[in-house]
Write an enzyme that holds these catalytic residues in place. Structure first.
Site, PDB file in Angstrom:
ATOM      1  N   ARG A  66       0.825  -1.216   0.000  1.00  0.00           N
ATOM      2  CA  ARG A  66       0.000   0.000   0.000  1.00  0.00           C
ATOM      3  C   ARG A  66       0.858   1.264   0.000  1.00  0.00           C
ATOM      4  O   ARG A  66       0.515   2.258  -0.639  1.00  0.00           O
ATOM      5  CB  ARG A  66      -0.918  -0.027   1.228  1.00  0.00           C
ATOM      6  CG  ARG A  66      -1.993   1.049   1.246  1.00  0.00           C
ATOM      7  CD  ARG A  66      -2.875   0.902   2.462  1.00  0.00           C
ATOM      8  NE  ARG A  66      -3.845   1.991   2.560  1.00  0.00           N
ATOM      9  CZ  ARG A  66      -4.203   2.572   3.692  1.00  0.00           C
ATOM     10  NH1 ARG A  66      -3.678   2.160   4.841  1.00  0.00           N
ATOM     11  NH2 ARG A  66      -5.088   3.548   3.694  1.00  0.00           N
ATOM     12  N   HIS A  70       0.370   4.269  -2.629  1.00  0.00           N
ATOM     13  CA  HIS A  70       0.099   5.645  -2.193  1.00  0.00           C
ATOM     14  C   HIS A  70       1.216   6.587  -2.627  1.00  0.00           C
ATOM     15  O   HIS A  70       0.955   7.765  -2.910  1.00  0.00           O
ATOM     16  CB  HIS A  70      -0.077   5.694  -0.678  1.00  0.00           C
ATOM     17  CG  HIS A  70      -1.429   5.231  -0.215  1.00  0.00           C
ATOM     18  ND1 HIS A  70      -2.191   5.941   0.683  1.00  0.00           N
ATOM     19  CD2 HIS A  70      -2.169   4.139  -0.552  1.00  0.00           C
ATOM     20  CE1 HIS A  70      -3.338   5.301   0.898  1.00  0.00           C
ATOM     21  NE2 HIS A  70      -3.328   4.200   0.159  1.00  0.00           N
ATOM     22  N   ASN A  98      -3.929   8.755   4.514  1.00  0.00           N
ATOM     23  CA  ASN A  98      -2.604   8.207   4.820  1.00  0.00           C
ATOM     24  C   ASN A  98      -2.346   8.001   6.309  1.00  0.00           C
ATOM     25  O   ASN A  98      -1.293   7.482   6.687  1.00  0.00           O
ATOM     26  CB  ASN A  98      -1.513   9.113   4.247  1.00  0.00           C
ATOM     27  CG  ASN A  98      -1.416   9.014   2.739  1.00  0.00           C
ATOM     28  OD1 ASN A  98      -1.889   8.053   2.135  1.00  0.00           O
ATOM     29  ND2 ASN A  98      -0.816  10.016   2.114  1.00  0.00           N
ATOM     30  N   HIS A 196      -6.232  -5.897  -3.037  1.00  0.00           N
ATOM     31  CA  HIS A 196      -7.067  -5.992  -1.834  1.00  0.00           C
ATOM     32  C   HIS A 196      -7.274  -7.440  -1.387  1.00  0.00           C
ATOM     33  O   HIS A 196      -8.000  -7.688  -0.430  1.00  0.00           O
ATOM     34  CB  HIS A 196      -8.425  -5.335  -2.087  1.00  0.00           C
ATOM     35  CG  HIS A 196      -8.360  -3.841  -2.147  1.00  0.00           C
ATOM     36  ND1 HIS A 196      -9.410  -3.056  -2.571  1.00  0.00           N
ATOM     37  CD2 HIS A 196      -7.361  -2.977  -1.841  1.00  0.00           C
ATOM     38  CE1 HIS A 196      -9.063  -1.782  -2.529  1.00  0.00           C
ATOM     39  NE2 HIS A 196      -7.818  -1.708  -2.088  1.00  0.00           N
TER      40      HIS A 196
END
Length: 328
Positions: A66, A70, A98, A196
């Site tokens: 992740r 990001h 975040n 996911h």
């Protein structure tokens, strides 16, 4: 003669365009084995350090993947998500999406090992990209070659996160636009959403779908009613602490089960459900769900390489940070 001149002119223009495209591609400067001469053991050091972390805490694979996602979606893959806020600036870390990021200490620790071997050579952005790959491969996911040579950015701005990072509440139109802005197509959207298959989410990431979807105390009609019952047992209104598995039963293992869940209308986020609102992403979901992920591993590897090229800094751009949380 005039026709010939026009033809030559057209060919010349085509050649210019080809050269421009080629130069743009080369300007990215990423290549395999980038540190072969300057820090030959860099990838080995990072891989071994990542193995030590994941072998002890396999659930960290999802947060480390992740982090890379990001990072790349805001300002490109330049390590900007790692920078701390300063007295005069709120960095990306401070943005609400975040605040739940984890793994910064892992990146800092691994970067320190690389710095000890090769001071000032390997960027934090490259460390993040390699750690994401190694983390996924260590929990039975695909392995892919990571082109390297990213430089670290010196800028990190909180408000840019809201404009560039896809949110769990995003619909298919917004997702399409945000992925296209990073050079990613609808297949990449479906493929990368498959990330996911590992990890967890706090209840507040999706409880609007359970209790107050349109502001009238209703539920999301695109979410399986039976699944809503189960989720309500775990998440009460206003719960911001409870964690729920995004891929129940195999959230520690990288597999294709995510697509089976989405096909059954059991994707946890609205952005998961949105994959059924586009013909191409819907077709991909059902292909993986009905063929036991026949192409998912290969597709994920390819899409990760594409994402990892998003707006990279190379050459003399940016810097090689000594500490990932601070500019030099």
């Amino acid at each position: 003669m005039a026709t010939c001149q026009k033809l030559l002119s057209c060919l010349f223009l085509q050649l210019i365009v080809i050269l421009m495209v080629s130069n743009l591609s080369n300007a990215q400067g990423l290549k395999l084995g980038y540190y072969h001469k300057t820090c030959p053991n860099a990838e080995s050091i990072i891989q071994k350090a990542t193995y030590r972390v994941i072998s002890r805490a396999p659930t960290l694979a999802a947060p480390l993947l992740r982090l890379h996602f990001h990072d790349c979606f805001v300002r490109g893959c330049d390590g900007s998500v790692l920078l701390n806020s300063t007295k005069n600036n709120l960095a990306e870390k401070a943005a609400v999406p975040n605040l739940s990021l984890r793994g910064f200490n892992v990146i800092d620790s691994i970067k320190a090992e690389v710095e000890e071997a090769c001071p000032g050579v390997v960027s934090c952005a490259d460390v993040v990209a390699l750690v994401a790959r190694d983390s996924v491969s260590m929990i039975h996911g695909p392995y892919w070659e990571v082109p390297l040579g990213r430089r670290d950015g010196r800028v990190s701005i909180m408000n840019q996160v809201f404009a560039e990072l896809p949110a769990p509440l995003a619909n298919i139109t917004t997702l399409r636009q945000m992925f296209a802005a990073k050079g990613l197509n609808m297949k990449d959207l479906a493929v990368l959403s498959g990330g996911h298959t590992i990890g967890t989410s706090h209840c507040n990431g999706f409880t609007n779908r359970l209790y107050n979807f349109t502001g009238r105390g209703d539920t999301d009609p695109t979410l399986d009613p039976n699944y809503i019952v189960k989720l309500r047992q775990k998440c009460k209104p206003g719960d911001t602490k409870t964690l729920v598995e995004m891929d129940p039963g195999s959230f520690k293992t990288f597999d294709e089960a995510y697509f089976t869940l989405v096909a059954k209308r059991r994707g946890l986020f609205q952005s998961d459900a949105a994959l059924l609102d586009d013909p191409e992403t819907k077709a991909y979901v059902f292909l993986q769900a009905t063929t036991h992920g026949s192409t998912f591993a290969k597709d994920f590897a390819e899409s990760m390489v594409k994402m990892g090229r998003a707006r990279v800094l190379t050459g003399n751009q940016g810097e090689i940070r000594k500490h990932c949380a601070f500019v030099n």
